[in-house]
Motif scaffolding. Structure first.
Motif, PDB file in Angstrom:
ATOM      1  N   GLU A  87      73.756  31.547  39.300  1.00 48.07           N
ATOM      2  CA  GLU A  87      73.962  32.917  39.757  1.00 48.07           C
ATOM      3  C   GLU A  87      74.845  33.713  38.784  1.00 48.07           C
ATOM      4  O   GLU A  87      75.553  34.632  39.180  1.00 48.07           O
ATOM      5  CB  GLU A  87      74.551  32.908  41.166  1.00 48.07           C
ATOM      6  CG  GLU A  87      73.576  32.350  42.200  1.00 48.07           C
ATOM      7  CD  GLU A  87      74.127  32.340  43.603  1.00 48.07           C
ATOM      8  OE1 GLU A  87      73.761  33.215  44.404  1.00 48.07           O
ATOM      9  OE2 GLU A  87      74.934  31.439  43.904  1.00 48.07           O
ATOM     10  N   ILE A 110      71.053  39.676  40.766  1.00 50.32           N
ATOM     11  CA  ILE A 110      72.175  38.731  40.856  1.00 50.32           C
ATOM     12  C   ILE A 110      73.479  39.501  40.941  1.00 50.32           C
ATOM     13  O   ILE A 110      74.359  39.206  41.759  1.00 50.32           O
ATOM     14  CB  ILE A 110      72.180  37.770  39.656  1.00 50.32           C
ATOM     15  CG1 ILE A 110      70.905  36.931  39.624  1.00 50.32           C
ATOM     16  CG2 ILE A 110      73.413  36.864  39.706  1.00 50.32           C
ATOM     17  CD1 ILE A 110      70.787  36.045  38.398  1.00 50.32           C
ATOM     18  N   GLY A 114      75.932  39.391  43.954  1.00 47.07           N
ATOM     19  CA  GLY A 114      76.872  38.352  43.538  1.00 47.07           C
ATOM     20  C   GLY A 114      78.249  38.483  44.136  1.00 47.07           C
ATOM     21  O   GLY A 114      78.933  37.491  44.344  1.00 47.07           O
ATOM     22  N   THR A 296      71.268  34.058  45.440  1.00 40.20           N
ATOM     23  CA  THR A 296      70.173  34.438  44.543  1.00 40.20           C
ATOM     24  C   THR A 296      69.683  33.243  43.739  1.00 40.20           C
ATOM     25  O   THR A 296      69.678  33.250  42.508  1.00 40.20           O
ATOM     26  CB  THR A 296      70.644  35.568  43.611  1.00 40.20           C
ATOM     27  OG1 THR A 296      71.861  35.171  42.965  1.00 40.20           O
ATOM     28  CG2 THR A 296      70.897  36.846  44.390  1.00 40.20           C
ATOM     29  N   ARG A 297      69.279  32.218  44.456  1.00 38.02           N
ATOM     30  CA  ARG A 297      68.839  30.965  43.836  1.00 38.02           C
ATOM     31  C   ARG A 297      68.142  30.120  44.893  1.00 38.02           C
ATOM     32  O   ARG A 297      68.048  30.509  46.052  1.00 38.02           O
ATOM     33  CB  ARG A 297      70.056  30.206  43.298  1.00 38.02           C
ATOM     34  CG  ARG A 297      71.141  30.011  44.358  1.00 38.02           C
ATOM     35  CD  ARG A 297      72.253  29.117  43.899  1.00 38.02           C
ATOM     36  NE  ARG A 297      73.406  29.146  44.778  1.00 38.02           N
ATOM     37  CZ  ARG A 297      73.528  28.519  45.932  1.00 38.02           C
ATOM     38  NH1 ARG A 297      72.510  27.795  46.386  1.00 38.02           N
ATOM     39  NH2 ARG A 297      74.616  28.586  46.660  1.00 38.02           N
TER      40      ARG A 297
END
Length: 613
Positions: A87, A110, A114, A296-297
């Motif tokens: 990320e 991201i 994040g 985001t993964r």
């Protein structure tokens, strides 16, 4: 489709990505540190590149080393797995700038998601409900304490760049806020390089429900339903399942629609997870579920989604990164059955879940219909102190929740690891807990009943008798004769503790020096007891030993100081977590050998407490 893939990760997720890539005919490249030279992902990849010393900050967290490995091997794409650089928007951009395909979302997505405070503001603007809290810039302790008071206790302090349960503290008493804030900021700075925090209202009976989303570069976004990750210990997930217990069709539709709106708000491409917190004090309802954050993964718990949808999420990642549209539309995605995943860790619940390291001399996984094991180790491999202590993800699918739960419990009970300790029995106890079995789960269950769940199991009399027969000639007790009716009792050492076992058989003609007893997901070493007492000696009861290699980050006492039972003595940082060592009884610090910043080895004598009368 891409033709070559470098996996910028290690352990089970690297092996997981390699497995799918191999099926798709993609050449795989692994990277590894000194500690991982013999790791499973290195053996399974088509090619492997050494990237530095064991510490992650000198290897897996060095973007330039990952990019150099990709360049040297001609990798067409990079998959970041989860954790490490997965990320990191700057790394993602650097990969793309180098002309390499990034198997993940756009750097802008991201960045947008994040930081937890900015993400919540963005979600609120997109019409996604968010939890009450403070997300401002003022990071002064007094100001944050004031905001916490306005929100109302209990509150959560959360690192804005955090994840994986790190950089998070639950505070129920205003008097504990400042100390918890300092600890949270210290851990956040160490883990994420950013010590900014937000304050969030803590829901009294919270459930952690997340939605798997997927987008492509053609504007399509779908959800793959929800997962329930409410069974947690210190904000780290223990057992996950899909779908969520008690989720009705209307609430699911509203929740998943909100997740899709969240993904569209940041033009999301690839695999992502929208995490929500739900008020579990009653039936699930859309008006009592709020956005927490977006990962985001790919998630650690992605296998349970794969098991109920029949979708290979890694394959989808690779296809989307190659420019292909999503393989299925929303209407083509359905839920089939139930799946549960347990995280089998190298840790000792009986000792406060301290990580356990060493060589896996025995590694045995249970099997069951609908069962799956995702692992990054093998029998004979080393569990290193440098990384997350996960041994495997144990996954079970069933036609319904009860079948999945029973199958998962059976797989865990039939597993055994030695001499490294694991949390297998803890997981079995959690699965058997009456509230979990009934689907009544919130994130505080383990906090309430953790002491009971963490009780170390003991092997059955039957298992001990069977093992003892192999040792009988080596432990002849008075009156015990071979080839005749044996004496009723003999003495053994079980993991160093002297025990008495009633014998029924005739013993073994080829006695062993020790026998492993495996049962309930655990392993114990049964050895002959020798009258000469040559069994080694444990450290004195007042000795405070380092439970693992690590760094002393705080010392709270001085030599000669009086202490009370349970008082904090010092804090050790190891395996990316802080571990507090406390006084075993009332006494005086007779010896102190630790200082802040000092690196220590396992079983180093850090302090010694003399008991007071």
């Amino acid at each position: 489709m891409i033709t070559s893939l470098l996996i910028a990760n290690r352990g089970e997720i690297a092996c997981r990505v390699i497995r799918t890539a191999r099926r798709l005919g993609i050449r795989t490249i692994a990277v590894y540190s000194d500690a991982d030279a013999g790791a499973l992902h290195v053996h399974e990849a088509d090619e492997a590149v050494h990237i530095g010393p064991s510490a992650a900050r000198e290897s897996y967290l060095r973007p330039e080393k990952i990019l150099a490995a990709a360049s040297a091997t001609g990798a067409e794409a990079i998959h970041p797995g989860y954790g490490f650089l997965s990320e990191n928007a700057e790394f993602a951009q650097a990969v793309m700038d180098a002309g390499i395909v990034w198997v993940g979302p756009n750097p802008s997505s991201i960045t947008a998601m994040g930081l937890k405070d900015a993400a919540k503001k963005l979600m609120a603007d997109a019409g996604v409900p968010v939890t009450p809290g403070y997300m401002g810039e003022n990071q002064e302790p007094e100001a944050l304490a004031g905001e916490a008071a306005k929100i109302g206790y209990p509150v959560l302090i959360k690192a804005v760049a955090g994840g994986g349960g790190k950089g998070m503290r639950l505070v129920e008493d205003p008097a504990a806020f400042i100390d918890a804030l300092a600890s949270c900021k210290r851990e956040a700075a160490s883990s994420f390089g950013n010590d900014h925090v937000l304050i969030e209202k803590y829901i009294a009976s919270p459930r952690h429900i997340e939605v798997q989303v997927f987008g492509d570069s053609h504007g399509n976004v779908v959800h793959l339903f929800e997962r329930d990750c409410s069974l947690q210990r210190r904000h780290q997930k223990v057992i996950e399942e899909a779908p969520a217990p008690g989720m009705d069709a209307a609430t699911r539709e509203a929740l998943c629609a909100a997740a899709v709106r969240a993904a569209r708000a940041v033009d999301y491409v690839g695999a992502g997870t929208i995490e929500f917190i739900a008020d579990g004090s009653g039936a699930l309802s859309a008006d009592r579920i709020w956005f927490m954050e977006m990962n985001t993964r790919l998630q650690v718990e992605h296998p349970v989604t794969e098991e109920i949808t029949g979708v290979d999420l890694v394959e989808w990642q690779l296809r989307v990164a190659s420019g292909e549209p999503l393989p299925l539309s929303q209407e083509e995605l359905t839920i089939d059955g139930w799946a549960m995943e347990a995280r089998l860790y190298a840790e000792d619940p009986a000792k406060g879940f301290l990580p356990s390291t060493g060589r896996l001399e025995l590694l045995q996984f249970g099997e069951a219909e609908g069962g799956r094991i995702d692992t990054g180790v093998y029998q004979g491999a080393e569990v290193s102190p440098f990384y997350d202590p996960m041994i495997a993800k144990v996954i079970a699918w069933g036609e319904d929740r009860e079948e999945a739960r029973e199958r998962l419990g059976a797989m865990l009970e039939d597993s055994a690891v030695w001499p490294v300790r694991t949390n297998a029995s803890f997981l079995v106890m959690a699965l058997q807990h009456c509230d979990f079995a009934a689907g009544r789960v919130d994130t505080r269950l383990i906090g309430r009943d953790g002491e009971v769940l963490s009780q170390p199991p003991v092997p059955s009399d039957e298992a001990l008798q069977t093992a003892a027969e192999a040792l009988v000639p080596a432990v002849l007790a008075p009156g015990l004769r071979l080839n005749a009716a044996p004496a009723r009792k003999a003495w053994f050492l079980l993991d160093g503790e002297k025990i008495e076992i009633a014998l029924e058989g005739e013993g073994s003609e080829e006695p062993a020096n020790g026998v492993l007893v495996t049962e309930q997901g655990q392993a114990w070493l049964l050895e002959p007891w020798r009258r000469d007492g040559a069994h080694g000696a444990a450290a004195g009861s007042g000795a405070i030993l380092a439970p693992m290699p690590g760094k002393v980050i705080a010392v709270d006492v001085s030599e000669g100081q009086a202490v009370t039972k349970g008082q904090k003595l010092l804090t050790l940082e190891a395996m990316k977590m802080e571990h507090t060592l406390t006084a075993p009884f009332d006494g005086v610090v007779a010896e102190l050998n630790a200082g802040a910043g000092q690196q220590v080895q396992v079983e180093a004598l850090l302090a010694r407490i003399e008991e007071t009368a």
